[in-house]
Scaffold this motif. Structure first.
Motif, PDB file in Angstrom:
ATOM      1  N   GLU A 194       2.199   6.792  -6.880  1.00  0.00           N
ATOM      2  CA  GLU A 194       1.231   7.778  -7.390  1.00  0.00           C
ATOM      3  C   GLU A 194       1.720   9.209  -7.144  1.00  0.00           C
ATOM      4  N   HIS A 252       1.043   4.106  -3.021  1.00  0.00           N
ATOM      5  CA  HIS A 252       0.782   5.527  -2.762  1.00  0.00           C
ATOM      6  C   HIS A 252       1.975   6.389  -3.145  1.00  0.00           C
ATOM      7  N   GLN A 260       0.832  -1.216   0.000  1.00  0.00           N
ATOM      8  CA  GLN A 260       0.000   0.000   0.000  1.00  0.00           C
ATOM      9  C   GLN A 260       0.862   1.260   0.000  1.00  0.00           C
TER      10      GLN A 260
END
Length: 683
Positions: A488, A485, A481
């Protein structure tokens, strides 16, 4: 008595009636019962016809007082019957229908108990016509007298004032009571005026002497004329003409203004002579026969004429001969030289020329014809010695030539200096652009680096757990995760940096090359604003853009970038001093099919009225030494009006913001090969 003829009273009265010139008619019971021959003749009816008629048959339909004839006749008859004889004018009618005015007398006649009325009718048409003619003549005379521009009076053979007009009483301020309902004697008028202190022309005489002189004037049988000075200072010209049979017609005219004009004319003539005598130029006036009429001393001095040769009436030809014989017109046959100039003079055409005399003096000769009411009256000429003026003009010409040379040299130097300053302005703009882009790139790249460092630390931590063999499913999920993130964030930051670099690259290429190409107006404006956002945010401003995406230009995006940059810099430097919450609006609308209006508005402090006309002047700035060079707006003006082929204007009120309004063609009017470089963009 021998020879005596006895005539009865009845026969005598009958003869008198028959021979009377007036018409006599006897009326009884509303019908005529008798008449004389004059009645037959007057009305054009026979005795039988008259005796069968009533008064209304011999009358017009209505009378002078507006009553119908029957009513009026019955009224007069009743009054006569009552014992009141009547006399009146009557509108009568003849047998042929023609009307005439008559005078009728009615009297009551009583004979043995019979009551009759005797009517005496007299035709007064001719008398009435004569009276009418006299009234008309008197009315014309009265109108003439009242409209005469002066006073008029008629004194008869008895020296009595029998006629006058109102202007006479007004002009001479005569006592109204003296003329009220009476015709005063001339002596009475004179005495009344003498008592009032009139007749200043006889000021040295006594009252009796004044009266005697005035009476002697009007008692003579010859015309007289004199001027009378009134006590109020006015001057009255009195003229008298004797009338056949005795008396005088006297006219009075107020000549005060005329005499003042004459005095003023004499004064002006005196001044004119003084002016002519002191004129530095020579002056001559010739009449339409080319004979000398007027001249001044300067005419003799400038042309070196001897005083004996100049007199009124001297022919122009004689003066030409004097000049020709002493060589003023150069060599040649004297008669031919005179004839040539005399022919030109007879054309009476306006002229102006310079002539250098043998004594090296230069004269300016100027002449114009004199016309009055479209008719030639003569010719006026001035002669000015301009020798010294010509010397001064020569010196000035040399000085001007030297000055023009110096100006040209200084202008060249100033142009070089201006070009250097424009290049510096361009380099400063590019430097500011680079600094702004660097600042803008620092944020997304810095964020990406921070995210990458965080991801690297989590990766090392995850690897440590794997090597120790105590990794759990939750650790793997948390790491994935975090990695997703971080990826991105890094991708978003690098994309922002890439977009900024692309915008900077396009703007830099456009500003560096100044090449023509097709482009979207909205994209060019967004790109250049994007490169300046650091400066805009630092100034605390907000940019609002409203440019439709479909507006496309075939023009020069680089110079347009420069215009937007300079307008933003100008607003940051000048528009918002001491004013928070500054905003800038950039908008565009189509003007027809081939032009676009690009507006740059701000809500700043505005521009003082006295500075509006100087905003685009080179080197004009209100922030000298504070970042302003005075060239930014001049570059904007030059780019818009020359390279982009448009125009620009300013709307501003002090304290209420400023608007720069540009109207630009969608297709530039200049080509790449011949495009100017107003801001030094290609250097």
């Amino acid at each position: 008595m021998p020879g005596k003829v006895e005539v009865s009273r009845v026969a005598l009265y009958r003869a008198m009636v028959e021979q009377a010139l007036d018409a006599l008619l006897v009326l009884e019971g509303g019908i005529f019962i008798d008449c004389n021959p004059s009645a037959e003749k007057m009305f054009g009816l026979s005795r039988e016809q008259l005796l069968a008629s009533a008064p209304v048959h011999l009358s017009a339909a209505s009378q002078f007082d507006g009553r119908d004839s029957l009513t009026a006749a019955n009224s007069y008859i009743e009054l006569t019957k009552a014992g009141q004889p009547q006399r009146f004018e009557w509108a009568s009618r003849r047998a042929d229908g023609s009307l005439f005015t008559s005078e009728v007398a009615l009297n009551l006649l009583e004979d043995n108990g019979r009551l009759c009325i005797v009517a005496v009718v007299r035709d007064i048409s001719e008398r009435k016509q004569a009276e009418l003619s006299t009234r008309k003549k008197n009315e014309k005379l009265r109108v003439l007298l009242e409209n005469f521009p002066g006073g008029v009076s008629l004194i008869d053979e008895n020296l009595r004032v029998v006629a006058w007009n109102g202007e006479l009483l007004r002009m001479l301020d005569l006592p109204p009571a003296l003329f009220q309902g009476q015709q005063p004697l001339a002596r009475e008028v004179f005495e009344a005026n003498i008592k009032r202190g009139e007749y200043g022309e006889f000021s040295s005489a006594s009252d009796e002497e004044k009266l005697a002189k005035l009476m002697a004037i009007i008692q003579s049988d010859i015309p007289y004329s004199y001027e009378r000075l009134r006590s109020d200072g006015s001057i009255i010209e009195v003229r008298g003409v004797p009338v056949e049979g005795g008396g005088f017609v006297t006219t009075c005219m107020d000549v005060t203004a005329k005499r003042r004009i004459e005095i003023e004319f004499r004064k002006q003539s005196l001044f004119l002579k003084a002016v002519l005598a002191h004129m530095p130029q020579g002056l001559s006036v010739f009449d339409d026969q080319l004979k000398l009429y007027l001249w001044n001393q300067g005419f003799l001095d400038v042309l070196d004429y001897h005083a004996d040769a100049i007199y009124q009436g001297v022919p122009f030809e004689d003066l030409l001969r004097i000049m020709a014989e002493r060589g003023e017109y150069g060599e040649g046959d004297i008669e031919e030289l005179i004839s040539t100039r005399l022919t030109l003079a007879r054309q009476f055409q306006a002229h102006q020329f310079e002539r250098t005399r043998p004594n090296a003096h230069t004269h300016l000769v100027q002449g114009k014809p004199i016309h009055e009411n479209g008719k030639l009256q003569g010719f006026v000429t001035t002669y000015t010695d301009i020798t010294e003026l010509k010397k001064v003009q020569t010196a000035l010409s040399k000085a001007n030539a030297l000055l023009e040379q110096n100006i040209a040299e200084r202008t060249t130097e100033l142009r070089h200096t201006q070009d250097d300053l424009m290049r510096s302005e361009k380099l400063a703009a590019l430097g500011s652009l680079v600094a702004g882009v660097a600042h803008e790139l620092n944020t997304p790249i810095g964020n990406s680096l921070l995210t990458a460092s965080t991801l690297q630390a989590k990766t090392q931590e995850f690897a440590q757990k794997i090597s120790e063999g105590n990794i759990r499913r939750s650790d793997l999920t948390a790491y994935l995760q975090a990695a997703q993130h971080a990826s991105e964030l890094i991708e978003h930051g690098l994309n922002n940096a890439a977009d900024l670099v692309a915008s900077f690259k396009q703007v830099a290429v456009d500003q560096a090359s100044s090449k023509r190409r097709r482009f979207q107006l909205s994209k060019v404006c967004h790109d250049v604003i994007a490169t300046m956002m650091a400066k805009i945010r630092q100034a605390g401003l907000r940019i609002n853009m409203d440019i439709p995406e479909h507006i496309e230009l075939d023009s020069f995006p680089g110079p347009l970038d420069q215009v937007i940059c300079n307008l933003v810099d100008n607003a940051i430097l000048h528009a918002f001093e001491g004013k928070p919450d500054g905003q800038i609006w950039i908008s565009a609308t189509m003007l027809g099919q081939d032009r676009v209006e690009l507006r740059f508005d701000d809500n700043g402090v505005g521009i003082p009225t006295e500075n509006l006309g100087r905003v685009f002047d080179p080197f004009f700035t209100t922030k000298l030494g504070q970042g302003g060079t005075g060239l930014g707006m001049n570059i904007v003006y030059n780019i818009v009006t020359s390279l982009l082929g448009g125009d620009i204007r300013i709307e501003s009120e002090e304290g209420d913001g400023t608007s720069f309004i540009m109207q630009i063609p969608l297709v530039a009017t200049v080509n790449d090969t011949d495009s100017p470089d107003p801001a030094g963009l290609a250097d």
